[in-house]
Design a protein around this motif. Structure first.
Motif, short mmCIF file in Angstrom:
data_model
loop_
_atom_site.label_atom_id
_atom_site.label_comp_id
_atom_site.label_asym_id
_atom_site.label_seq_id
_atom_site.Cartn_x
_atom_site.Cartn_y
_atom_site.Cartn_z
N ALA A 151 -23.09 27.83 -38.19
CA ALA A 151 -24.04 27.70 -37.08
C ALA A 151 -24.35 26.23 -36.85
CB ALA A 151 -25.33 28.45 -37.38
N GLY A 152 -24.54 25.88 -35.59
CA GLY A 152 -24.96 24.52 -35.28
C GLY A 152 -23.86 23.50 -35.27
N VAL A 153 -22.62 23.93 -35.52
CA VAL A 153 -21.52 22.98 -35.62
C VAL A 153 -21.06 22.47 -34.27
CG1 VAL A 153 -19.67 24.69 -35.60
CG2 VAL A 153 -19.35 22.57 -36.86
N THR A 154 -21.50 23.10 -33.18
CA THR A 154 -21.08 22.70 -31.84
C THR A 154 -22.09 21.76 -31.17
OG1 THR A 154 -22.07 24.71 -30.94
CG2 THR A 154 -19.71 24.77 -31.44
N GLN A 155 -23.01 21.21 -31.93
CA GLN A 155 -24.00 20.29 -31.39
C GLN A 155 -24.32 19.22 -32.43
OE1 GLN A 155 -25.50 19.78 -28.64
NE2 GLN A 155 -25.26 21.61 -27.43
N GLU A 156 -24.81 18.06 -31.97
CA GLU A 156 -25.43 17.14 -32.90
C GLU A 156 -26.65 17.85 -33.48
OE1 GLU A 156 -24.82 16.36 -29.74
OE2 GLU A 156 -23.21 14.88 -29.89
N GLN A 157 -26.93 17.59 -34.73
CA GLN A 157 -28.02 18.32 -35.37
C GLN A 157 -29.39 17.96 -34.78
OE1 GLN A 157 -27.05 20.91 -37.30
NE2 GLN A 157 -25.10 20.08 -36.53
N GLU A 158 -29.51 16.77 -34.23
CA GLU A 158 -30.77 16.42 -33.55
C GLU A 158 -31.03 17.33 -32.36
OE1 GLU A 158 -29.35 13.01 -35.91
OE2 GLU A 158 -28.39 14.32 -34.42
N THR A 159 -29.95 17.80 -31.73
CA THR A 159 -30.10 18.76 -30.63
C THR A 159 -30.28 20.18 -31.16
OG1 THR A 159 -28.73 17.37 -29.20
CG2 THR A 159 -29.06 19.64 -28.51
N VAL A 160 -29.64 20.50 -32.28
CA VAL A 160 -29.82 21.82 -32.87
C VAL A 160 -31.29 22.08 -33.17
CG1 VAL A 160 -29.33 23.27 -34.89
CG2 VAL A 160 -27.49 21.94 -33.84
N VAL A 161 -31.98 21.08 -33.71
CA VAL A 161 -33.39 21.28 -34.08
C VAL A 161 -34.33 21.07 -32.91
CG1 VAL A 161 -32.88 20.60 -36.46
CG2 VAL A 161 -33.81 18.90 -34.87
N ASP A 162 -33.80 20.61 -31.78
CA ASP A 162 -34.64 20.39 -30.59
C ASP A 162 -33.84 20.71 -29.33
OD1 ASP A 162 -36.66 19.65 -28.84
OD2 ASP A 162 -36.32 17.48 -29.08
#
Length: 235
Positions: A151-162
């Protein structure tokens, strides 16, 4: 909930700070906490030393990988792709029965290849494994008693959390895994981050598609001049 974030890079920091904001009991895992805290120079990505960052979050604990995983109810894996399976296998007994939300990309940096892909910051990393296997699957095979959710691998993690930072949050995040209860747990966490559209791609084999998307994501970001973006699945 007691949540362990494994990895001290920018992605791990994004998850740790967000989880703390949401009221969770957060610890960050690293190979050697004293070595990590002793670093005084930015890393190869230009990110400030972890100790400097941690000083702004006194509620977050830093400990070695095993201790972080042992006390956690849920684990977020951000260990770099080249080392993730080895590290997680070494602490396998602390992960039995637990959900692991894995966002790691199996990148090999500075690859020697006949036709390198030049980028604004160097040569594009190679993916290994790719196509016939995935890092998510390798982690699940190495940890048969754990429940891995990619999960979350298709986004920068800063965007995953926001997610609302891009398009008001009107984009799609993807998950894959073999355990329905673990996917429900990860989906609930993602919804607490603000995600409205979480699309389940099915079993962990779909992690291959999620990891291979990394190159397309980079290409789009180059075209946008480095700007953040999201992908929306229109039904």
């Amino acid at each position: 909930m007691r949540i362990a974030v494994l990895g001290t890079g920018g992605g791990g920091r994004a998850h740790a700070s967000k989880l703390m904001e949401l009221g969770h009991d957060v610890c960050v895992g690293t190979r050697d906490s004293q070595v990590t805290l002793g670093r005084t120079e930015p890393d190869f990505m230009g990110i400030e030393p972890f100790g400097q960052w941690l000083a702004g979050y006194p509620g977050i604990d830093l400990m070695n990988f095993a201790d972080a995983a042992a006390g956690a109810e849920l684990v977020v894996n951000g260990i770099d792709g080249a080392n993730a399976v080895r590290v997680l296998t070494g602490i396998a007994r602390h992960l039995d029965g637990k959900t692991i939300m894995d966002y790691a990309v199996p990148y090999i940096y500075n690859p020697e290849r006949a036709h390198p892909w030049p980028t604004p910051w160097g040569v594009m990393p190679a993916l290994d494994p790719v196509d016939s296997d995935s890092l998510g699957e390798r982690i699940q095979r190495a940890l048969p008693r754990a429940k891995v959710v990619k999960a979350g691998v298709t986004q920068e993690q800063e965007t995953v959390v926001d997610p609302r930072a891009v398009g008001g949050g009107h984009h799609t995040l993807f998950i894959a895994g073999d355990h329905a209860d673990a996917k429900e747990q990860v989906t609930a966490l993602l919804r607490s981050y603000g995600w409205e559209d979480v699309l389940d791609l099915g079993p962990i084999v779909s992690a291959r598609a999620l990891e291979m998307y990394a190159h397309l994501h980079s290409a789009i970001q180059f075209a946008l001049g480095g700007g953040r973006f999201g992908v929306k699945v229109v039904r």
